[in-house]
Design a protein around this motif. Sequence first.
Motif: not given
Length: 472
Positions: A1-7, A33-41, A55-60, A92-97
Amino acid sequence: MKLVHTYADLGSTFSSHVQPQPLDTPELVSVNQDIVQLLSCADFSEEQLAQLCNGEMIPEGGQPVSMVYSGHQFGVYVPRLGDGRAILLGETEGSDGVLYDLQLKGAGLTPYSRDGDGRAVLRSTIREYLCGEALHSLGIPTTRALCLINSNTPVYREQVETGAALLRVSESHIRFGTFEYFSHTRQLDALSQLVDYVVERHFPEWTDADDKAANLLSEATRRTAEMVAQWQAVGWCHGVMNSDNMSILGHTIDYGPFGFIDGFNAVHICNHSDWHGRYAFNRQPDIGYWNCSALASALLPLLEGKEQAEDLIKQYPSFFSKKYASLLRAKFGLSSSKEGDSQLFDEVFQLMHDERTDYTIFFRALGKPDLQDLFIDRDRFNSWSNKYEKRIAQEPSSLDEIIKSMSQVNPKYILRNHLLQIAINKAENGDYSEVNKLLKIIRQPFSEQPEFESYADSPPDWAGDLEVSCSS
């Protein structure tokens, strides 16, 4: 999972950089599990999900911040609020774009915690986790959550409880109160920048428009009116419709003392802290309008004038009425509108109010022979039923087809407070099975689920003694 930080990129005027403060010995309670699939994790282990939620692991690419805003709380303007226990990790971008915010709730102190501790407790976190999914399954726009953790960290409320955290997922966490903050502090360049950000991210078709603020106000008014209409149709109370709890996208956000109505009471107050009934069930539509007025006032510096603002929010009643009428017709099995329909609806609602008839069970049984068993005053019910049968006879569909259509819009299973309380009690004793069972049940609210038939029953007598407040 990769994040952007637009806000976060908007700068320190809009948010404050903050690091999550992990809970002790985090334990995964549930994973959506629905959100797991949405976020491809799907490749995340349970341990990694727990670390992410803690909060121990912050995605890239993550850049944790807490957002500043203000708002009207119970009608009183509070000039500075902000995320007192929430931390936005990034987007992060979901599987739905679609680009989704990832926000930790209960991750520790922020500059906006005021006198709080920045923590969430297990009971409130379970409530939000499950209700977000319940409303989503009913087709109501809402924030949702990826996962939920418990811990050994003590949190002090009316009694000592365990600290918990939620990883909330939403298209946006920007509120009416975000606009109010920049408007009322006269940071008008920031206000304009905020409008540009929301438009660019969510309504790119308006990017080059000269009237972006007007378009945004009109759209927020429509979405809010339609969301509240959906709440009313399923008999759901938010409980704290402060302007800082209203999403600019018209999504249900900030679950606290919410509740589905059991026995129908038009003036039901689900929030034990709401002594004056400001947010009673029957007042929700008007409060939605009031909040849109607060948003209009905040956006006034970017509009052509007060008259334009008033014209835009005057659309609210028609937006609400049109949506609510459509939803009610569907609930009563009507495909068209005819003179006298409103009176027909009002008559049975008054009867249900007088007898405290279970709202959900009534609509699920509508059109079936045993419906009269829900009422004490049979003569009064039969009088209404005869009118209803004559109205149904005017529909082009057969009764079987009408009953089938009603079963697709009138849920059998809702997230009743007593079911939540049972799950919370078990979870507080280390048994999370009921949380996950409820998650499974509420995902199919319109389906017959024979193995869970008892979860559709009327609530027990003790459920009437349950109280939820702003701390819930």
